[in-house]
Design a protein around this motif. Structure first.
Motif, PDB file in Angstrom:
ATOM      1  N   ALA A  23       0.813  -1.213   0.000  1.00  0.00           N
ATOM      2  CA  ALA A  23       0.000   0.000   0.000  1.00  0.00           C
ATOM      3  C   ALA A  23       0.849   1.267   0.000  1.00  0.00           C
ATOM      4  CB  ALA A  23      -0.940  -0.011   1.207  1.00  0.00           C
ATOM      5  N   GLU A  24       1.863   1.314   0.873  1.00  0.00           N
ATOM      6  CA  GLU A  24       2.669   2.539   0.991  1.00  0.00           C
ATOM      7  C   GLU A  24       3.362   2.880  -0.327  1.00  0.00           C
ATOM      8  OE1 GLU A  24       6.323   4.369   3.706  1.00  0.00           O
ATOM      9  OE2 GLU A  24       5.421   2.428   4.213  1.00  0.00           O
ATOM     10  N   ALA A  25       3.957   1.871  -0.971  1.00  0.00           N
ATOM     11  CA  ALA A  25       4.661   2.112  -2.233  1.00  0.00           C
ATOM     12  C   ALA A  25       3.683   2.494  -3.336  1.00  0.00           C
ATOM     13  CB  ALA A  25       5.441   0.864  -2.633  1.00  0.00           C
ATOM     14  N   LEU A  26       2.515   1.867  -3.335  1.00  0.00           N
ATOM     15  CA  LEU A  26       1.540   2.145  -4.384  1.00  0.00           C
ATOM     16  C   LEU A  26       0.919   3.525  -4.222  1.00  0.00           C
ATOM     17  CD1 LEU A  26       0.066   1.098  -6.854  1.00  0.00           C
ATOM     18  CD2 LEU A  26      -1.619   0.052  -5.351  1.00  0.00           C
ATOM     19  N   PHE A  27       0.603   3.910  -2.971  1.00  0.00           N
ATOM     20  CA  PHE A  27      -0.009   5.219  -2.745  1.00  0.00           C
ATOM     21  C   PHE A  27       0.979   6.349  -3.017  1.00  0.00           C
ATOM     22  CE2 PHE A  27      -3.232   3.501   0.616  1.00  0.00           C
ATOM     23  CZ  PHE A  27      -3.804   2.708  -0.374  1.00  0.00           C
ATOM     24  N   VAL A  68      -4.212  -1.156 -11.015  1.00  0.00           N
ATOM     25  CA  VAL A  68      -3.792  -1.220  -9.625  1.00  0.00           C
ATOM     26  C   VAL A  68      -3.441  -2.649  -9.233  1.00  0.00           C
ATOM     27  CG1 VAL A  68      -4.568  -0.921  -7.236  1.00  0.00           C
ATOM     28  CG2 VAL A  68      -5.051   0.844  -8.936  1.00  0.00           C
ATOM     29  N   GLY A  69      -4.214  -3.616  -9.732  1.00  0.00           N
ATOM     30  CA  GLY A  69      -3.908  -5.017  -9.439  1.00  0.00           C
ATOM     31  C   GLY A  69      -2.533  -5.418  -9.940  1.00  0.00           C
ATOM     32  N   GLN A  70      -2.183  -4.972 -11.151  1.00  0.00           N
ATOM     33  CA  GLN A  70      -0.866  -5.314 -11.705  1.00  0.00           C
ATOM     34  C   GLN A  70       0.249  -4.565 -10.989  1.00  0.00           C
ATOM     35  OE1 GLN A  70      -0.212  -6.182 -15.897  1.00  0.00           O
ATOM     36  NE2 GLN A  70      -2.248  -5.365 -16.350  1.00  0.00           N
ATOM     37  N   LEU A  71       0.011  -3.290 -10.620  1.00  0.00           N
ATOM     38  CA  LEU A  71       1.027  -2.537  -9.882  1.00  0.00           C
ATOM     39  C   LEU A  71       1.275  -3.166  -8.514  1.00  0.00           C
ATOM     40  CD1 LEU A  71       0.059   1.173 -10.691  1.00  0.00           C
ATOM     41  CD2 LEU A  71       1.985  -0.130 -11.599  1.00  0.00           C
ATOM     42  N   ALA A  72       0.192  -3.590  -7.872  1.00  0.00           N
ATOM     43  CA  ALA A  72       0.343  -4.232  -6.565  1.00  0.00           C
ATOM     44  C   ALA A  72       1.155  -5.517  -6.691  1.00  0.00           C
ATOM     45  CB  ALA A  72      -1.039  -4.528  -5.978  1.00  0.00           C
ATOM     46  N   GLU A  73       0.952  -6.242  -7.779  1.00  0.00           N
ATOM     47  CA  GLU A  73       1.714  -7.473  -8.010  1.00  0.00           C
ATOM     48  C   GLU A  73       3.201  -7.174  -8.177  1.00  0.00           C
ATOM     49  OE1 GLU A  73       1.878 -11.136 -11.284  1.00  0.00           O
ATOM     50  OE2 GLU A  73       0.189  -9.731 -11.264  1.00  0.00           O
ATOM     51  N   ASP A  85       6.777   5.745 -12.757  1.00  0.00           N
ATOM     52  CA  ASP A  85       6.354   4.389 -13.107  1.00  0.00           C
ATOM     53  C   ASP A  85       4.835   4.294 -13.157  1.00  0.00           C
ATOM     54  OD1 ASP A  85       8.914   3.284 -13.334  1.00  0.00           O
ATOM     55  OD2 ASP A  85       9.020   2.812 -11.200  1.00  0.00           O
ATOM     56  N   VAL A  86       4.167   4.942 -12.200  1.00  0.00           N
ATOM     57  CA  VAL A  86       2.705   4.910 -12.159  1.00  0.00           C
ATOM     58  C   VAL A  86       2.134   5.586 -13.399  1.00  0.00           C
ATOM     59  CG1 VAL A  86       0.662   5.737 -10.919  1.00  0.00           C
ATOM     60  CG2 VAL A  86       2.602   4.799  -9.651  1.00  0.00           C
ATOM     61  N   ARG A  87       2.681   6.750 -13.747  1.00  0.00           N
ATOM     62  CA  ARG A  87       2.202   7.455 -14.943  1.00  0.00           C
ATOM     63  C   ARG A  87       2.442   6.616 -16.195  1.00  0.00           C
ATOM     64  NH1 ARG A  87       4.259   9.961 -18.952  1.00  0.00           N
ATOM     65  NH2 ARG A  87       6.368   9.736 -18.138  1.00  0.00           N
TER      66      ARG A  87
END
Length: 355
Positions: A23-27, A68-73, A85-87
């Motif tokens: 969560a922390e890295a994704l947010f 989001v599912g793939q980023l979390a993976e 990376d998110v963009r």
């Protein structure tokens, strides 16, 4: 799955669960990554612990949920996620909703050196890297900032490091923007170095400066004007021809026929920025017609979606593309619509008593 709110066509709400350790890295710091996702997908996001609550159009929510599912993976497998990376991941999903992000962030990485791993940032960039792997001659055609030359050089350095080739040759037409070498100061090397500087910059970005200098001194890496290729046969070499739109048809034919056994060539160019004298045909435009269907040769075309520089550069490229297609982006699209400030009547200075 998104839950509808009212009538069809209105907004829906999606609940997206995030693994605790991701969560922390994704947010992101101060939820900066979530703000990026809101802007790119046109949704509103709030958090409830490690759950995302997103409101917006159903198609956007479905795309966001998959992203989001793939980023979390990726995060749970140890990938360090940045705002860029998110963009980049969001742009990839918007280009192709069936994309597998691991193919771009993990599997498709080019190991240019022990310290430099380079990954494709768009669908076309990945196709480009795959084409270079599987073809002996590849043309990368598109606007500035799409990574054509940088990725080709990364592949060249990776091939040299893996001992797939014994040398790298980087070439450019030496005369651009109407300047003639004879009028420039210095010896031949000093005359051509300004034209070759972008190739040096990319090289020093991928390898330690000492190693670059050593490889250049030995001739393992050669950076030279295209004219220096005449009369040579290039065996076991990775050859990159940059700014190929500024070659003549004769120069392009000369370059392509230099290729020897065990060699690979990548030709890059932007056919919208030709600096040849008026009336001269670009060798790149001509060769596109001649060899496009020759087996063993690949053509990869980039566009504004592949621009990986400042986000504003992408908008500028797209505006020029629209203009070239006859769809100006603004009201001023005729030469007569633009008045030079020098041709406007000068306004009289106000009198002293008017100030």
């Amino acid at each position: 799955m998104p839950q509808d709110q009212g009538e069809p066509g209105t907004t829906a709400t999606a609940r997206i669960s995030i693994p605790d350790d991701g969560a922390e890295a994704l947010f992101g710091s101060y939820d900066v990554n979530l703000k990026t996702l809101e802007r790119l997908f046109g949704v509103q996001i709030r958090t409830d612990g490690t759950t995302l609550l997103a409101d917006g159009p159903r198609p956007s929510l479905l795309a966001l949920e998959g992203l989001v599912g793939q980023l979390a993976e990726l995060v749970t497998h140890g990938y360090q996620l940045s705002q860029d990376d998110v963009r980049r991941a969001a742009e990839l999903v918007r280009q192709d909703d069936g994309v597998r992000l691991s193919d771009f962030f993990v599997r498709a990485t080019v190991k240019a050196s022990s310290k430099r791993h380079i990954a494709p940032k768009s669908v076309n960039q990945r196709r480009y890297l795959e084409a270079i792997d599987s073809h002996d001659v590849v043309f990368g055609i598109g606007p500035a900032g799409t990574g054509k030359t940088y990725l080709a050089m990364a592949q060249a350095v990776a091939a040299l490091t893996a001992k797939k080739v014994t040398r790298i040759i980087l070439a450019r037409p030496a005369v651009e923007a109407g300047e003639k070498l004879g009028f420039l100061p210095g010896d031949m090397q000093e005359k051509v170095n300004p034209y070759l500087r972008p190739l040096y910059d990319a090289l020093y970005d991928m390898l330690d400066a000492e190693r670059v200098d050593r490889l250049l001194e030995r001739g393992t890496i050669e950076i030279a004007p295209l004219a220096f290729m005449r009369g040579r046969t290039l065996n076991e070499a990775f050859v990159v021809l940059d700014e190929a739109q500024n070659t003549t048809p004769e120069q392009m034919k000369m370059f392509l026929t230099r290729l020897g056994f065990g060699s690979k060539a990548v030709i890059t160019g932007d056919i919208t920025q030709i600096d040849l004298p008026a009336g001269r045909t670009s060798g790149l435009i001509e060769v596109m017609r001649i060899v496009e269907h020759v087996e063993g040769i690949a053509f990869i075309r980039f566009d504004g979606r592949d621009v990986v520089r400042h986000p504003l550069v992408q908008k500028i490229v797209e505006a020029y593309e629209a203009y070239a297609e006859g769809a100006p982006s603004g009201p001023l699209h005729r030469a007569g619509d633009i008045m030079d400030t020098e041709s406007r009547p000068a306004q009289a200075a106000p009198a002293l008593n008017d100030r």
